[in-house]
Design a protein around this motif. Structure first.
Motif, mmCIF file in Angstrom:
data_model
loop_
_atom_site.group_PDB
_atom_site.id
_atom_site.type_symbol
_atom_site.label_atom_id
_atom_site.label_comp_id
_atom_site.label_asym_id
_atom_site.label_seq_id
_atom_site.Cartn_x
_atom_site.Cartn_y
_atom_site.Cartn_z
ATOM 1 N N GLY A 1 0.774 -1.283 0.300
ATOM 2 C CA GLY A 1 0.302 0.418 0.155
ATOM 3 C C GLY A 1 1.239 0.700 -0.245
ATOM 4 O O GLY A 1 0.552 2.261 0.168
ATOM 5 N N GLU A 2 1.994 1.382 -0.333
ATOM 6 C CA GLU A 2 2.791 2.317 -0.079
ATOM 7 C C GLU A 2 3.133 2.414 -1.127
ATOM 8 O O GLU A 2 3.688 1.855 -2.139
ATOM 9 C CB GLU A 2 4.410 1.878 0.843
ATOM 10 N N VAL A 3 3.878 4.351 -1.037
ATOM 11 C CA VAL A 3 3.951 4.935 -2.799
ATOM 12 C C VAL A 3 5.317 5.514 -2.322
ATOM 13 O O VAL A 3 4.934 6.069 -1.410
ATOM 14 C CB VAL A 3 2.257 5.840 -2.806
ATOM 15 N N ALA A 4 6.244 5.318 -3.248
ATOM 16 C CA ALA A 4 7.342 6.008 -2.965
ATOM 17 C C ALA A 4 7.976 6.508 -3.787
ATOM 18 O O ALA A 4 7.554 5.940 -5.470
ATOM 19 C CB ALA A 4 7.920 4.953 -2.267
ATOM 20 N N LEU A 5 8.540 7.863 -3.903
ATOM 21 C CA LEU A 5 9.186 9.223 -4.869
ATOM 22 C C LEU A 5 10.688 8.270 -4.993
ATOM 23 O O LEU A 5 10.916 9.307 -3.804
ATOM 24 C CB LEU A 5 8.482 10.044 -5.106
ATOM 25 N N LEU A 6 10.925 8.497 -6.208
ATOM 26 C CA LEU A 6 12.123 8.181 -6.422
ATOM 27 C C LEU A 6 12.269 9.193 -6.915
ATOM 28 O O LEU A 6 12.613 8.962 -8.548
ATOM 29 C CB LEU A 6 13.409 7.348 -6.797
ATOM 30 N N ARG A 7 13.466 10.552 -6.084
ATOM 31 C CA ARG A 7 13.541 11.509 -7.148
ATOM 32 C C ARG A 7 15.598 11.806 -6.945
ATOM 33 O O ARG A 7 16.078 11.015 -6.153
ATOM 34 C CB ARG A 7 13.594 13.124 -6.239
ATOM 35 N N GLY A 8 15.399 12.420 -8.648
ATOM 36 C CA GLY A 8 16.995 12.835 -8.711
ATOM 37 C C GLY A 8 17.287 13.306 -9.966
ATOM 38 O O GLY A 8 16.420 13.472 -10.684
ATOM 39 N N GLU A 9 18.126 13.933 -10.194
ATOM 40 C CA GLU A 9 18.775 14.275 -11.416
ATOM 41 C C GLU A 9 18.844 13.451 -12.135
ATOM 42 O O GLU A 9 19.096 12.002 -12.116
ATOM 43 C CB GLU A 9 20.018 15.292 -11.209
ATOM 44 N N ASN A 10 19.246 13.877 -13.821
ATOM 45 C CA ASN A 10 19.605 13.046 -14.407
ATOM 46 C C ASN A 10 20.481 12.365 -14.695
ATOM 47 O O ASN A 10 21.477 13.018 -14.585
ATOM 48 C CB ASN A 10 19.513 13.238 -16.548
ATOM 49 N N GLY A 11 20.757 11.341 -14.815
ATOM 50 C CA GLY A 11 22.742 10.314 -14.351
ATOM 51 C C GLY A 11 21.960 10.237 -12.769
ATOM 52 O O GLY A 11 23.653 9.862 -12.775
ATOM 53 N N SER A 12 21.146 10.453 -12.428
ATOM 54 C CA SER A 12 22.200 10.492 -10.961
ATOM 55 C C SER A 12 21.879 8.467 -10.213
ATOM 56 O O SER A 12 21.989 8.204 -9.340
ATOM 57 C CB SER A 12 21.455 11.093 -10.270
ATOM 58 N N GLY A 13 21.237 7.404 -10.995
ATOM 59 C CA GLY A 13 21.359 6.663 -10.799
ATOM 60 C C GLY A 13 19.526 6.017 -10.584
ATOM 61 O O GLY A 13 19.720 4.889 -10.002
ATOM 62 N N LYS A 14 18.621 6.253 -10.943
ATOM 63 C CA LYS A 14 17.335 6.213 -10.649
ATOM 64 C C LYS A 14 16.871 4.463 -11.563
ATOM 65 O O LYS A 14 16.457 3.537 -11.366
ATOM 66 C CB LYS A 14 16.122 7.019 -10.956
ATOM 67 N N THR A 15 17.661 5.437 -13.007
ATOM 68 C CA THR A 15 17.019 3.773 -13.804
ATOM 69 C C THR A 15 17.746 2.571 -13.400
ATOM 70 O O THR A 15 17.729 1.375 -13.402
ATOM 71 C CB THR A 15 17.171 4.167 -15.256
ATOM 72 N N THR A 16 18.947 2.862 -12.471
ATOM 73 C CA THR A 16 19.838 1.723 -12.404
ATOM 74 C C THR A 16 19.433 1.198 -11.581
ATOM 75 O O THR A 16 19.540 0.133 -11.200
ATOM 76 C CB THR A 16 21.734 2.243 -12.465
ATOM 77 N N LEU A 17 19.095 1.975 -10.390
ATOM 78 C CA LEU A 17 18.327 1.065 -9.221
ATOM 79 C C LEU A 17 17.463 0.335 -9.704
ATOM 80 O O LEU A 17 16.634 -1.030 -9.248
ATOM 81 C CB LEU A 17 18.354 2.308 -8.485
#
Length: 221
Positions: free
Chosen positions: A32-48
């Motif tokens: 039930g949790e909604v989490a937002l992953l924020r960061g600049e382009n190239g900061s590793g969001k998609t890698t994670l």
């Protein structure tokens, strides 16, 4: 009341091209949790996201998948004996069996298939998963396929795409494509859904439509 933990990561580390993308990363996701992953382009969001969904192996740490019937843990780095063990592979397919799915920034529908088929193919127990059973028990398979198609049509109606069941996936807008991609994951019965840039490239109406769909999914959880 405490929420059920569905995924827990401990001490994850990933380096690409000699550059450390993240290190000693811990996280926990609950039902039930909604989490937002924020960061600049190239900061590793998609890698994670790639690591969490089995598309990329972590260099260190442990991933605990707790959404399935049987808890599963993967420890990194993985030994060669694990790579040759067919029941212990860390792949997108094995992670998907743990109830985890994702969408991609570049929407990945089957463009040559109908919208109905794009959603129906992800349904659990689809006759296409067992061609032998389809040959041996054609009537049962036909009934199952009919039920799956009806469920897919109901999902399309919920997306505002009633009457477009036979339209090919390359004939709808970007916003509609993103909603169909989300619906396809939901139809697969996932417990954890990662969305990579779900609002990127959308106009105001498209953003509102996707957010409305996500809000309805959260209420279901």
């Amino acid at each position: 009341m405490n929420s059920t933990t569905l995924l827990r990561a401990e001490g994850l580390k990933k380096a690409l091209g000699g550059q450390v993308v993240f290190d000693a990363l811990d996280l926990k996701l609950s039902q039930g949790e909604v989490a937002l992953l924020r960061g600049e382009n190239g900061s590793g969001k998609t890698t994670l996201l790639n690591v969490l969904t089995g598309n990329l192996e972590s260099d260190a740490g442990t991933l605990h998948y707790l959404a399935g019937k049987t808890p599963r843990a993967y420890r990194f780095p993985r030994g060669w004996w694990q790579d040759v063990n067919p029941i212990d592979h860390f792949t997108p397919e094995s992670v998907a069996r743990e109830g985890v799915s994702r969408t991609w920034q570049d929407v990945r529908l089957f463009n040559a298939q109908t919208l109905r088929d794009n959603i129906a193919v992800s349904e659990q127990g689809h006759p296409g998963e067992n061609p032998l059973m389809t040959l041996l028990v054609p009537l049962l398979s036909s009934r199952r396929e009919k039920c799956i198609n009806q469920a897919a049509d109901a999902m399309l109606a919920r997306l505002g795409l009633a009457g477009r069941e036979q339209s090919s996936a390359d004939m709808i807008s970007l916003g509609q494509s993103k909603r169909v991609a989300i619906a396809r994951s939901v139809a697969a019965g996932v417990r954890i859904l990662f969305l990579d840039e779900p609002l990127a490239g959308l106009d105001r109406q498209g953003i509102q439509d996707v957010l409305r769909l996500l809000e309805s999914l959260v209420k279901i959880c």
